[in-house]
Every structure is written in structure tokens, then in C-alpha cells.
Design a protein around this motif. Structure first.
Motif, PDB file in Angstrom:
ATOM      1  N   THR A 197       0.817  -1.225   0.000  1.00  0.00           N
ATOM      2  CA  THR A 197       0.000   0.000   0.000  1.00  0.00           C
ATOM      3  C   THR A 197       0.846   1.268   0.000  1.00  0.00           C
ATOM      4  O   THR A 197       0.319   2.353  -0.209  1.00  0.00           O
ATOM      5  N   LEU A 198       2.141   1.141   0.245  1.00  0.00           N
ATOM      6  CA  LEU A 198       3.003   2.318   0.349  1.00  0.00           C
ATOM      7  C   LEU A 198       3.299   2.873  -1.033  1.00  0.00           C
ATOM      8  O   LEU A 198       3.612   2.132  -1.967  1.00  0.00           O
ATOM      9  N   GLN A 199       3.211   4.196  -1.148  1.00  0.00           N
ATOM     10  CA  GLN A 199       3.482   4.887  -2.410  1.00  0.00           C
ATOM     11  C   GLN A 199       4.574   5.920  -2.145  1.00  0.00           C
ATOM     12  O   GLN A 199       4.290   7.097  -1.946  1.00  0.00           O
ATOM     13  N   PRO A 200       5.822   5.478  -2.101  1.00  0.00           N
ATOM     14  CA  PRO A 200       6.906   6.342  -1.620  1.00  0.00           C
ATOM     15  C   PRO A 200       7.205   7.500  -2.558  1.00  0.00           C
ATOM     16  O   PRO A 200       7.102   7.381  -3.781  1.00  0.00           O
ATOM     17  N   GLU A 201       7.583   8.621  -1.940  1.00  0.00           N
ATOM     18  CA  GLU A 201       8.039   9.786  -2.691  1.00  0.00           C
ATOM     19  C   GLU A 201       8.836  10.654  -1.731  1.00  0.00           C
ATOM     20  O   GLU A 201       8.382  10.970  -0.631  1.00  0.00           O
ATOM     21  N   GLY A 202      10.040  11.028  -2.117  1.00  0.00           N
ATOM     22  CA  GLY A 202      10.842  11.902  -1.278  1.00  0.00           C
ATOM     23  C   GLY A 202      11.518  11.176  -0.135  1.00  0.00           C
ATOM     24  O   GLY A 202      11.841   9.994  -0.213  1.00  0.00           O
ATOM     25  N   PHE A 203      11.707  11.918   1.001  1.00  0.00           N
ATOM     26  CA  PHE A 203      12.510  11.437   2.117  1.00  0.00           C
ATOM     27  C   PHE A 203      11.687  10.816   3.243  1.00  0.00           C
ATOM     28  O   PHE A 203      12.205  10.004   4.001  1.00  0.00           O
ATOM     29  N   LYS A 204      10.434  11.193   3.405  1.00  0.00           N
ATOM     30  CA  LYS A 204       9.736  10.960   4.666  1.00  0.00           C
ATOM     31  C   LYS A 204       8.872   9.699   4.621  1.00  0.00           C
ATOM     32  O   LYS A 204       7.651   9.741   4.541  1.00  0.00           O
ATOM     33  N   ILE A 205       9.532   8.557   4.687  1.00  0.00           N
ATOM     34  CA  ILE A 205       8.839   7.282   4.597  1.00  0.00           C
ATOM     35  C   ILE A 205       8.011   6.993   5.846  1.00  0.00           C
ATOM     36  O   ILE A 205       6.952   6.360   5.776  1.00  0.00           O
ATOM     37  N   LEU A 206       8.456   7.462   7.024  1.00  0.00           N
ATOM     38  CA  LEU A 206       7.681   7.209   8.240  1.00  0.00           C
ATOM     39  C   LEU A 206       6.303   7.850   8.145  1.00  0.00           C
ATOM     40  O   LEU A 206       5.299   7.251   8.554  1.00  0.00           O
ATOM     41  N   LEU A 207       6.235   9.065   7.627  1.00  0.00           N
ATOM     42  CA  LEU A 207       4.941   9.735   7.456  1.00  0.00           C
ATOM     43  C   LEU A 207       4.028   8.908   6.558  1.00  0.00           C
ATOM     44  O   LEU A 207       2.829   8.760   6.829  1.00  0.00           O
ATOM     45  N   GLU A 208       4.572   8.341   5.504  1.00  0.00           N
ATOM     46  CA  GLU A 208       3.795   7.489   4.593  1.00  0.00           C
ATOM     47  C   GLU A 208       3.246   6.271   5.329  1.00  0.00           C
ATOM     48  O   GLU A 208       2.072   5.909   5.201  1.00  0.00           O
ATOM     49  N   ILE A 209       4.089   5.621   6.123  1.00  0.00           N
ATOM     50  CA  ILE A 209       3.671   4.418   6.857  1.00  0.00           C
ATOM     51  C   ILE A 209       2.565   4.756   7.851  1.00  0.00           C
ATOM     52  O   ILE A 209       1.542   4.058   7.937  1.00  0.00           O
ATOM     53  N   LEU A 210       2.750   5.827   8.617  1.00  0.00           N
ATOM     54  CA  LEU A 210       1.768   6.183   9.647  1.00  0.00           C
ATOM     55  C   LEU A 210       0.445   6.615   9.036  1.00  0.00           C
ATOM     56  O   LEU A 210      -0.635   6.270   9.544  1.00  0.00           O
ATOM     57  N   ALA A 211       0.497   7.375   7.945  1.00  0.00           N
ATOM     58  CA  ALA A 211      -0.738   7.872   7.333  1.00  0.00           C
ATOM     59  C   ALA A 211      -1.551   6.744   6.712  1.00  0.00           C
ATOM     60  O   ALA A 211      -2.786   6.755   6.753  1.00  0.00           O
ATOM     61  N   ARG A 212      -0.881   5.750   6.144  1.00  0.00           N
ATOM     62  CA  ARG A 212      -1.599   4.654   5.479  1.00  0.00           C
ATOM     63  C   ARG A 212      -1.936   3.512   6.432  1.00  0.00           C
ATOM     64  O   ARG A 212      -2.661   2.591   6.057  1.00  0.00           O
ATOM     65  N   HIS A 213      -1.431   3.559   7.639  1.00  0.00           N
ATOM     66  CA  HIS A 213      -1.750   2.550   8.658  1.00  0.00           C
ATOM     67  C   HIS A 213      -2.102   3.286   9.956  1.00  0.00           C
ATOM     68  O   HIS A 213      -1.340   3.270  10.934  1.00  0.00           O
ATOM     69  N   PRO A 214      -3.245   3.961  10.006  1.00  0.00           N
ATOM     70  CA  PRO A 214      -3.566   4.842  11.140  1.00  0.00           C
ATOM     71  C   PRO A 214      -3.792   4.119  12.460  1.00  0.00           C
ATOM     72  O   PRO A 214      -3.823   4.761  13.506  1.00  0.00           O
ATOM     73  N   ASP A 215      -3.951   2.796  12.435  1.00  0.00           N
ATOM     74  CA  ASP A 215      -4.232   2.070  13.676  1.00  0.00           C
ATOM     75  C   ASP A 215      -2.984   1.465  14.313  1.00  0.00           C
ATOM     76  O   ASP A 215      -3.087   0.706  15.282  1.00  0.00           O
ATOM     77  N   LEU A 216      -1.804   1.802  13.812  1.00  0.00           N
ATOM     78  CA  LEU A 216      -0.577   1.275  14.396  1.00  0.00           C
ATOM     79  C   LEU A 216      -0.381   1.825  15.806  1.00  0.00           C
ATOM     80  O   LEU A 216      -0.634   3.003  16.072  1.00  0.00           O
ATOM     81  N   ARG A 217       0.071   0.955  16.693  1.00  0.00           N
ATOM     82  CA  ARG A 217       0.418   1.413  18.040  1.00  0.00           C
ATOM     83  C   ARG A 217       1.865   1.891  18.035  1.00  0.00           C
ATOM     84  O   ARG A 217       2.772   1.165  17.639  1.00  0.00           O
ATOM     85  N   VAL A 218       2.072   3.126  18.478  1.00  0.00           N
ATOM     86  CA  VAL A 218       3.366   3.789  18.356  1.00  0.00           C
ATOM     87  C   VAL A 218       3.940   4.081  19.736  1.00  0.00           C
ATOM     88  O   VAL A 218       3.221   4.476  20.653  1.00  0.00           O
ATOM     89  N   THR A 219       5.245   3.881  19.885  1.00  0.00           N
ATOM     90  CA  THR A 219       5.957   4.313  21.079  1.00  0.00           C
ATOM     91  C   THR A 219       7.247   4.990  20.632  1.00  0.00           C
ATOM     92  O   THR A 219       7.683   4.820  19.489  1.00  0.00           O
ATOM     93  N   GLU A 220       7.860   5.764  21.523  1.00  0.00           N
ATOM     94  CA  GLU A 220       9.009   6.579  21.141  1.00  0.00           C
ATOM     95  C   GLU A 220      10.143   6.468  22.153  1.00  0.00           C
ATOM     96  O   GLU A 220       9.920   6.237  23.340  1.00  0.00           O
ATOM     97  N   LEU A 221      11.349   6.668  21.659  1.00  0.00           N
ATOM     98  CA  LEU A 221      12.525   6.953  22.473  1.00  0.00           C
ATOM     99  C   LEU A 221      13.178   8.188  21.868  1.00  0.00           C
ATOM    100  O   LEU A 221      13.198   8.357  20.646  1.00  0.00           O
ATOM    101  N   HIS A 222      13.721   9.041  22.716  1.00  0.00           N
ATOM    102  CA  HIS A 222      14.320  10.278  22.219  1.00  0.00           C
ATOM    103  C   HIS A 222      15.843  10.167  22.209  1.00  0.00           C
ATOM    104  O   HIS A 222      16.437   9.532  23.076  1.00  0.00           O
ATOM    105  N   PHE A 223      16.453  10.766  21.206  1.00  0.00           N
ATOM    106  CA  PHE A 223      17.907  10.740  21.110  1.00  0.00           C
ATOM    107  C   PHE A 223      18.406  12.078  20.586  1.00  0.00           C
ATOM    108  O   PHE A 223      17.649  12.860  19.997  1.00  0.00           O
ATOM    109  N   LYS A 224      19.680  12.321  20.814  1.00  0.00           N
ATOM    110  CA  LYS A 224      20.295  13.563  20.353  1.00  0.00           C
ATOM    111  C   LYS A 224      20.873  13.334  18.966  1.00  0.00           C
ATOM    112  O   LYS A 224      21.708  12.454  18.762  1.00  0.00           O
ATOM    113  N   PHE A 225      20.442  14.120  18.016  1.00  0.00           N
ATOM    114  CA  PHE A 225      20.859  14.001  16.628  1.00  0.00           C
ATOM    115  C   PHE A 225      22.325  14.402  16.512  1.00  0.00           C
ATOM    116  O   PHE A 225      22.715  15.509  16.893  1.00  0.00           O
TER     117      PHE A 225
END
Length: 745
Positions: A197-225
Motif C-alpha cells: 500500500t506504500l506509495q513512496p516519494e521523497g525522504f519521509k517514509i515514516l509519514l507514509e507508513i503512519l498515514a496509510r496505517h492509522p491504527d498502528l500502536r506507536v511508542t518513542e525513544l528520544h535521542f540527540k541528533f
């Protein structure tokens, strides 16, 4: 070994593990990163030693990157694979990642850049977070300040911040639980994503994944770039144009309701202006014409909403229509009509101009108050700061709301492992997650709502309203969850006050004395500690373990008018104390239960009341001078306090346990406390209440249990003789006998 462009090569000395045994495939898209490949692999090899993983490079380079990867694959034991894409398939970083996902074999798919700005050392923590939380996506979110991600130049950071705001405005619900939707460092569970279902374009693949799979359970860890050491950034104006094109296409293709909704808004606006113009030209008074046009517009919106969301279940549609009717009526009478009166009557503007301006004003106000669009703080990348609490090394808590009741356990640095995470939903109403405990009073960000996701790692998500009343959040939400988590770790967060004596039982740990009974034991225990040089351990909660030790849980105590610190003795504090006692009286608690059973917003009302009239709580040492604190004692004596004629008698172990497990008077009458207690008691098919009783049976095995009746609040003065002697059963029995004799006399 030469590999034809576009083919996938397995370059490694050992044979690759079977596909079903690969836990993680790290996908590394590369474009002219030859100088970064070796240091990246060095760090990956060190960070992932002993893990069932594979590294998959997807290369679009025009330099020697592919050659370096092949050489390293032959020389290292780390399983490394390479896809070299021909010019015809080079459709950007997102396309490279999707191609890597299609070829990957791991249960988890990881994505990271090759420029060393994403630390490989974080990957084991991401995997551990995935296992503990049961999440579908684990995001490594870049630490950010007001300007954007830390580690980028000011211009790039600000650009990233603005793009994040734009993405969050376009997808407010999907991205509400994600602080950094544009990061390129994340893990995703392979089974949770349909790559087709993914239709990639550009750099932001995570946005594509989240938008097309809105029911995913998400958790985060923070890091220094980290700063880039070699190579050049691939971000440029063309990538910016791609991002806007990608965002527009996503919005139009992901949500089929959007086009219908925009058409509905245009038709409603045109209908309003045509009616307003026609009725005023027909001789209607302006206010009547405006009211008729506004009411007709609301009716049109109601019918249109039914068409827009015709594919939704009837229940949610009815609730939405009710919300539209209420909000529409509110804006008609509070915003739209007053705006027309001001513009057309007071300022003399033409009726049509006034109507158009009024609609714009009403739309702007709706924009501010709608659940779809939250204040700037909710749109920005900068994550809310967490406050950390370490409870005797048993549980670690991370909270975006300060929990004053846990101040004693405040940690200066983040613990290595978080057991309970409390966060505020950016959007307003926490999402309903399958298998979670949900409670929602359907008032959005202005009402009480929460989702509790129990597990080894437990997450509590609350609506923004609850930030207003941290004490209510702790008592009615956090504490019942903490109690359940304690049981899963082999401890009981029992309802009792406790003090520690320096006297020791058989040269073991210092003696600990438990007291159950009234809800406000704090002041009496404080006086007992002050007079007898004892140490305070808690006034209404204490941790008891099966190891026959109790551990302190000292929360701030509710002051009485006569015990308030000098600077706090104000009329407001006195009124607050009396009001609080009224709020938690038995009739009011019964009223709270009555309202809750009828699905009325009792918790929302209580939260606002707590905000207006907060409980005057203070650390005990600020109310009583000279009070010391201690953390650990042996469980020696438990005294159940009751009002009545003076007496001291033995208490059975089971009755003593019943007293320790009694519900909290201050919370039991208000939702969601009863709901949480009931749901957690049998969570995952286990009888946790019986497990807690077993812990207490072991913990109280060598404890003397007593019942003491007293006539007034000076009972602590008569307890003092028991505290002055070492713990010996025969000696204490003599003291009990003498006290009973004195009481009889």
C-alpha cells in the motif's frame, strides 16, 4: 565479486540464518556515503553483537559506496546484503526503503541513515522497547527545542519544525502521538505493515507508513541528533517540493472523506450567503434573515455530514451529528449573529459582506476550538518533558504531568528502564486501543478521557484537561495502576500508615509499625514520630513485600486548619480544606458513583473542582518540625484503628489483610478509579487480588496484628508505650494487658 545493478547479493562468510530466525533487518538507504560505511558497520557490529539480525544496504550512489559495502560484507561476520538500484528505479530515499522492506527477512524492519547521525547504539533499546510495549512502531525521535531538532543548523532545524507543524495540521489524529513524524530512524513490525500500500516519494517514509496505517500502536525513544561527519546532506529545494507534493497526495488518497467534506463546506457557505442576500432583499429584518440563513446552514451541514460519513457505523455518526448540532448552535448564537450585528448594523457594512465576514470569524473560532486543530504547542515537534520517579528500584515512572504525591521518589536522571509512562494526548481524546482500558466522557480536550495499556511496560494516556489537576490524576488514575504493577513485581502497595523504630527485632532490620483506619493518619503519625523519635514511612500507603520488609511511600499529607504552615494560613486555604472534606464526604462519593453509572461527566466536573479548589497538601516535615524519614523496616506490628470504647485485642491475619486492601475513601466514589480497579484485578486472566493477598500473607507471617479502639484522635499518645520496648512477644503482651487494665479502670 561483481554484482549486476539491481540484484540482491548476500555477502557474508557464514551462511545467512533462515528467514524465520531473523529478528531484525536494518535497512540503510545510501547515496554517496562511501566514507561512512566502515564506521557505521563497526558501530552496528558492536551494538548488535549476539543478535539475529541482518544489514541491508539499498544503494543509489554514483561513488564507490557499493564497492565498499561488498568488500566489508566479505570480510565481516555480520550478515550484510546489498541492493544496487539502477537509474530507472532511483525514486528517492523512501523508494529505497520500501524496496528494502520488500526484500527484508526480519520480523522487525529497521530504518536508519548511513551518515552516522542516527546512533546504532540505540537500536537494542528500540528492540527492548518494542518487546516490552507490544508496539507496532518504535520511533527514535530527535530531541528538539523551540527551533526544531537539536544537532541541525538553525535554518535546517527551523525548516524541519515548520514541516512538522504542516504535517501535523494535515494529519492531526494520525500524528497526535508522534513527536517527530519526519525522523528517518525507526523500527516497524513487519506483520503490521502492508508494504504493497506504500506509495513512496521523497525522504519521509515514516509519514507514509503512519498515514496509510492509522491504527498502528506507536511508542518513542528520544535521542540527540549527531552532526554529520562525512558526505553531504541530500536535503535541497527539490526535496522540499517533493515533500509538499507527497503530503498533498497522501491527504487526498488516505482520507476519502476529505473531498466530500470540502465540497460540503463550499456548498454550505454558498447557501448561507444566497439565503442571507435573498431574504434581506425580500424585506426581512437583517437579524431574522441571518438567523434563518444560519439555521438552514446548520441543517445543511447535518445532512451533509450524513453523506460525508455514510460508510461509518451509525453509533459514531449519531454522536458526531449531535456534536455538529451543539457546536453549530453555539457558533450561530455566540459568534455568527453577534458578528453580523456588529458589522452590518453597528458599522454599516453591506449585509452580504457582513455575512461573509461573520462566517469567516465563526470558522476561525471553530478552528481554534475544534478537536482537529490543537494549539501551537501540540503541533510543534518539541516533545513534552518527562519527570522521572524511581520507587525503591521496584518501579520507575516517567510522567509528563508532575506527580507531587511521588516527589519523595523524584529521580535526577532518567532510569535505565521505565515501567510506567504517563503522557498527555496531543489531540484531546486518547485513542481507543484494542485490549486497553478506556474511559472517555466525550468532551474532547475539555473533558476527562484516558487509555491505560497494561503490560510489563504500562502506558497511561490522558486528555489535556488532566494537566490541570495532578493530584486527581495521581489518586484516581496513577495509584490504582501502580498498585497493580507492584503486585506483578511481588509487592503490595497497601493502604496503611507506617513508622520505623530504631529498636530491632532479633538484631535484624529496624521494627516497622503499620496502622490502618482513618484516612487522615498523617498528622497523628507525625506527632508520634516527633515525640518518640521515630521515623516516618507513610501516612496512607506503604509497600509490603513477601520478604517481610516494608518500604516507605511518604506522600504529602492533607493539612488541617490548625496544622497549616504559617504562610499558608489564609482564608482560601481554610475554605479549601472545608470544601475538600465536603467533596469527599460519603454522600458526595455516592453522588459521584450515581453520576458515573449514568454516563454523566462526573470525573470532568471533579477535575475542574480540583483545579479551582486544590487539596492543601504538604510534606509532613513542613507541618511538624523534626520529622525524619526512613526507607526500610521489618514488618513487626499492625494496628487496626477504630472509633469506640478503648480496647486492644488481637486481630486475625485475614482480617488484617482485608484492612490493608480496603479501597481509598478519597477515590473510590469517583470514576475511573472503580473501573480501573475492577479491570486490573483480573487482567490477562489472572486473579491479581488473590496474588496480592498471597504477598501480604508472606509479608505479615511474623507480624503481630492488633485491633485498637479509641475515643478521639489522641490515640497516638497511648500507642507510645508499645514503641519504647524492643520487639518481644512476651514483653509486648504485658504492655497490652496493662493498657487494657487501665482502659477498664
Amino acid at each position: 565479486m561483481h554484482q549486476p545493478p539491481g540484484d540482491t547479493a548476500n555477502h557474508a562468510r557464514p551462511s545467512f540464518p533462515p528467514a524465520n530466525e531473523v529478528d531484525l533487518t536494518m535497512i540503510v538507504p545510501t547515496r554517496n556515503e562511501a566514507n561512512n560505511v566502515v564506521p557505521l558497520l563497526d558501530r552496528l557490529e558492536a551494538a548488535l553483537e549476539g543478535q539475529a539480525i541482518e544489514i541491508l544496504f539499498v544503494d543509489d550512489s554514483t561513488d564507490e559506496t557499493a564497492t565498499v559495502v561488498r568488500r566489508e560484507a566479505e570480510e565481516r561476520s555480520l550478515p550484510i546484503r546489498l541492493i544496487v538500484r539502477p537509474e530507472s528505479r532511483r525514486n528517492g530515499l523512501s523508494g529505497a526503503v520500501v524496496e528494502g522492506m520488500e526484500a527484508a527477512r526480519g520480523r522487525w524492519l529497521g530504518v536508519m541513515d548511513a551518515d552516522l547521525q542516527h546512533p546504532p547504539e540505540l537500536i537494542p533499546r528500540l528492540l527492548a522497547q518494542a518487546d516490552r510495549t507490544g508496539a507496532d512502531v518504535v520511533i527514535a525521535s530527535r530531541q528538539a527545542d523551540i527551533w526544531g531538532p537539536v544537532g541541525l543548523s538553525r535554518a535546517r532545524a527551523l525548516t524541519s519544525q515548520l514541516l512538522t507543524i504542516l504535517a501535523r495540521m494535515v494529519f492531526p489524529r494520525v500524528l497526535k502521538n508522534v513527536s517527530d513524524p519526519l525522523t528517518g530512524f525507526f523500527l516497524v513490525r513487519r506483520a503490521a505493515v502492508d508494504v504493497a500500500t506504500l506509495q513512496p516519494e521523497g525522504f519521509k517514509i515514516l509519514l507514509e507508513i503512519l498515514a496509510r496505517h492509522p491504527d498502528l500502536r506507536v511508542t518513542e525513544l528520544h535521542f540527540k541528533f549527531a552532526p554529520r561527519l562525512e558526505g553531504q546532506s541530500k536535503a535541497d529545494l527539490n526535496e522540499g517540493v517533493r515533500f509538499f507534493r507527497h503530503l498533498t497526495r497522501l491527504r487526498l488518497t488516505v482520507n476519502q472523506h476529505l473531498v466530500r467534506f470540502l465540497l460540503l463546506i463550499l456548498v454550505a457557505a454558498a447557501l448561507n450567503l444566497v439565503l442571507l442576500s435573498g431574504l434581506t432583499e425580500a424585506g426581512w429584518p437583517l437579524w431574522r434573515a441571518a438567523a434563518a440563513a444560519g439555521a438552514t446552514t446548520i441543517a445543511g451541514l447535518l445532512l451533509g455530514e450524513t453523506w460525508v460519513f455514510s460508510d461509518r457505523p451509525r453509533g459514531p455518526v449519531r454522536r458526531r451529528l449531535a456534536s455538529v448540532l451543539i457546536l453549530g448552535s453555539l457558533f450561530l448564537f455566540v459568534v455568527y449573529l453577534p458578528a453580523i450585528w456588529l458589522l452590518a448594523v453597528r458599522l454599516g457594512a453591506p449585509a452580504l459582506v457582513g455575512g461573509l465576514a461573520a462566517m469567516l470569524v465563526a470558522g476561525f473560532v471553530y478552528y481554534l476550538f475544534s478537536e482537529q486543530w490543537i494549539w501551537t504547542r501540540g503541533l510543534m515537534m518539541r516533545p513534552r518533558e518527562s519527570i522521572y520517579y524511581d520507587i525503591h528500584g521496584i518501579l520507575a515512572v516517567a510522567s509528563q504531568i508532575p506527580l507531587n504525591d511521588l516527589d519523595y521518589f523524584l529521580a535526577s536522571t532518567p532510569p535505565a528502564r521505565i515501567d510506567l509512562q504517563l503522557r498527555v494526548d496531543r489531540h484531546g481524546t486518547p485513542s481507543r486501543v484494542p485490549g486497553a482500558i478506556c474511559y472517555d466522557e466525550h468532551l474532547g480536550r475539555f473533558g476527562f478521557g484516558l487509555t491505560v495499556i497494561p503490560g510489563d511496560y504500562t502506558e497511561i494516556v490522558v486528555s489535556p484537561l488532566l494537566e490541570m489537576s495532578p493530584a486527581f490524576v495521581y489518586t484516581n488514575v496513577v495509584e490504582p495502576v501502580l498498585r497493580w504493577l507492584m503486585v506483578t513485581r511481588g509487592f503490595s502497595l497497601a493502604r496503611a500508615g507506617a513508622v520505623q523504630s530504631d529498636k530491632r527485632k532479633d538484631n535484624d532490620s529496624p521494627q516497622g509499625w503499620l496502622f490502618t483506619g482513618p484516612s487522615d493518619l498523617g498528622y497523628a503519625l507525625g506527632r508520634l514520630c516527633q515525640e518518640e523519635q521515630l521515623a516516618f514511612m507513610g501516612d496512607d500507603r506503604v509497600i509490603i513485600g513477601g520478604d517481610r520488609l516494608m518500604r516507605s511511600f511518604p506522600k504529602p499529607v492533607t493539612a488541617r486548619p490548625e496544622t497549616l504552615p504559617g504562610q499558608a494560613r489564609t482564608i482560601r486555604a481554610s475554605v479549601a480544606l472545608r470544601t475538600q472534606r465536603l467533596l469527599y464526604s460519603r454522600p458526595i462519593r455516592q453522588l459521584g458513583l450515581f453520576l458515573g453509572r449514568r454516563r454523566l461527566p462526573a470525573a470532568t466536573v471533579n477535575t475542574y473542582l480540583q483545579r479551582i479548589i486544590p487539596q492543601p497538601k504538604y510534606p509532613l516535615h513542613s507541618l511538624i518540625d523534626g520529622v525524619a524519614y526512613r526507607d526500610v523496616a521489618s514488618v513487626s506490628v499492625l494496628t487496626a484503628l477504630e472509633k469506640g470504647d478503648k480496647s486492644v485485642v488481637s486481630l486475625s491475619l485475614e482480617t488484617a489483610i482485608d484492612r490493608l486492601l480496603e479501597p481509598d475513601d478519597y477515590a473510590h466514589g469517583f470514576r475511573p478509579y472503580p473501573l480501573l480497579m475492577e479491570a486490573l484485578a483480573t487482567w490477562d486472566g489472572r486473579d491479581w487480588l488473590e496474588a496480592e493477598r498471597q504477598i501480604l500473607r508472606a509479608g505479615l507471617a511474623h507480624c503481630r496484628t492488633l485491633s485498637r479502639r479509641h475515643e478521639d484522635d489522641s490515640w497516638w499518645k497511648e500507642i507510645a508505650p508499645l514503641m519504647r520496648e524492643p520487639f518481644k512477644t512476651d514483653k509486648r503482651s504485658q504492655v497490652l494487658t496493662s493498657i487494657n487494665s487501665a482502659n477498664s479502670a
